[in-house]
Design a protein around this motif. Structure first.
Motif, PDB file in Angstrom:
ATOM      1  N   LYS A 133       0.827  -1.201   0.000  1.00 33.76           N
ATOM      2  CA  LYS A 133       0.000   0.000   0.000  1.00 33.76           C
ATOM      3  C   LYS A 133       0.864   1.254   0.000  1.00 33.76           C
ATOM      4  O   LYS A 133       1.789   1.368   0.806  1.00 33.76           O
ATOM      5  CB  LYS A 133      -0.911   0.016   1.229  1.00 33.76           C
ATOM      6  N   VAL A 134       0.540   2.176  -0.909  1.00 29.23           N
ATOM      7  CA  VAL A 134       1.230   3.462  -0.952  1.00 29.23           C
ATOM      8  C   VAL A 134       0.196   4.584  -1.026  1.00 29.23           C
ATOM      9  O   VAL A 134      -0.899   4.418  -1.548  1.00 29.23           O
ATOM     10  CB  VAL A 134       2.226   3.571  -2.136  1.00 29.23           C
ATOM     11  N   ASN A 135       0.584   5.719  -0.484  1.00 23.27           N
ATOM     12  CA  ASN A 135      -0.249   6.917  -0.486  1.00 23.27           C
ATOM     13  C   ASN A 135      -0.105   7.584  -1.854  1.00 23.27           C
ATOM     14  O   ASN A 135       0.935   8.152  -2.159  1.00 23.27           O
ATOM     15  CB  ASN A 135       0.212   7.846   0.638  1.00 23.27           C
ATOM     16  N   SER A 136      -1.139   7.517  -2.681  1.00 22.29           N
ATOM     17  CA  SER A 136      -1.042   8.032  -4.052  1.00 22.29           C
ATOM     18  C   SER A 136      -0.792   9.535  -4.098  1.00 22.29           C
ATOM     19  O   SER A 136      -0.193  10.026  -5.049  1.00 22.29           O
ATOM     20  CB  SER A 136      -2.296   7.677  -4.858  1.00 22.29           C
ATOM     21  N   SER A 137      -1.191  10.263  -3.066  1.00 18.98           N
ATOM     22  CA  SER A 137      -0.966  11.717  -3.064  1.00 18.98           C
ATOM     23  C   SER A 137       0.495  12.066  -2.789  1.00 18.98           C
ATOM     24  O   SER A 137       0.907  13.201  -2.998  1.00 18.98           O
ATOM     25  CB  SER A 137      -1.866  12.398  -2.032  1.00 18.98           C
ATOM     26  N   MET A 138       1.295  11.075  -2.356  1.00 14.66           N
ATOM     27  CA  MET A 138       2.714  11.308  -2.072  1.00 14.66           C
ATOM     28  C   MET A 138       3.612  10.924  -3.253  1.00 14.66           C
ATOM     29  O   MET A 138       4.821  11.096  -3.184  1.00 14.66           O
ATOM     30  CB  MET A 138       3.143  10.506  -0.843  1.00 14.66           C
ATOM     31  N   LEU A 139       3.033  10.403  -4.339  1.00 16.28           N
ATOM     32  CA  LEU A 139       3.831  10.000  -5.493  1.00 16.28           C
ATOM     33  C   LEU A 139       4.359  11.223  -6.225  1.00 16.28           C
ATOM     34  O   LEU A 139       3.672  12.228  -6.358  1.00 16.28           O
ATOM     35  CB  LEU A 139       3.017   9.124  -6.442  1.00 16.28           C
ATOM     36  N   VAL A 140       5.599  11.117  -6.697  1.00 16.27           N
ATOM     37  CA  VAL A 140       6.267  12.214  -7.396  1.00 16.27           C
ATOM     38  C   VAL A 140       6.606  11.731  -8.797  1.00 16.27           C
ATOM     39  O   VAL A 140       7.225  10.673  -8.964  1.00 16.27           O
ATOM     40  CB  VAL A 140       7.555  12.646  -6.661  1.00 16.27           C
TER      41      VAL A 140
END
Length: 146
Positions: free
Chosen positions: A101-108
């Motif tokens: 699980k990853v926070n999509s709003s933190m993707l660069v």
């Protein structure tokens, strides 16, 4: 830190503490590999990386590349948050989140790219899901935080 309680289908509760201000949210697997800095810069946690076929080295994802880095293999994880300063021409061992699980709003992403960018007739979000990354959105995280 936000604390979240997940209810497991057995009726039991699993108490898990997630910091939803970070890119890694849980059940994560990691890979390590080499990255050679093309310029001196700070690499932000959450940067999407591909892998160059010819060298096996990680490279920042570029949807227009033809060297293999157009396909994502993971998301940069610094472990302490923030960014990592890299120096031009220096090779580093870096860690990427490859599954979980990853926070999509933190993707660069590279300039002009987003989860909706298309690579080989598929959106980037589909490529990320294909390697095993579960993209949690802001609304999903808000629901978990209650």
């Amino acid at each position: 830190m936000s604390s979240i309680t997940e209810v497991v289908k057995t009726g039991n509760q699993l108490n898990t503490s997630y910091d939803v201000s970070k890119v890694a949210l849980g059940d994560n697997e990691f890979i390590q590999g080499q990255f050679t800095a093309a310029a001196s810069e700070d690499i932000a946690e959450g940067t999407v990386f591909g892998r160059v076929h010819a060298t096996g080295f990680f490279k920042k994802h570029d949807k227009d590349a033809t060297d293999g880095s157009q396909y994502p293999v993971g998301v940069f994880y610094n472990g302490i948050g923030g960014s990592k300063t890299v120096v031009n021409g220096t090779t580093y061992t870096i860690t990427l989140i490859s599954k979980g699980k990853v926070n999509s709003s933190m993707l660069v992403f590279a300039t002009g790219e987003s989860l909706d960018s298309v690579v080989s007739d598929r959106q980037l979000r589909d490529h990320l899901a294909g390697i095993g990354l579960v993209l949690e959105t802001g609304s999903q995280l808000a629901a978990l935080d209650n």
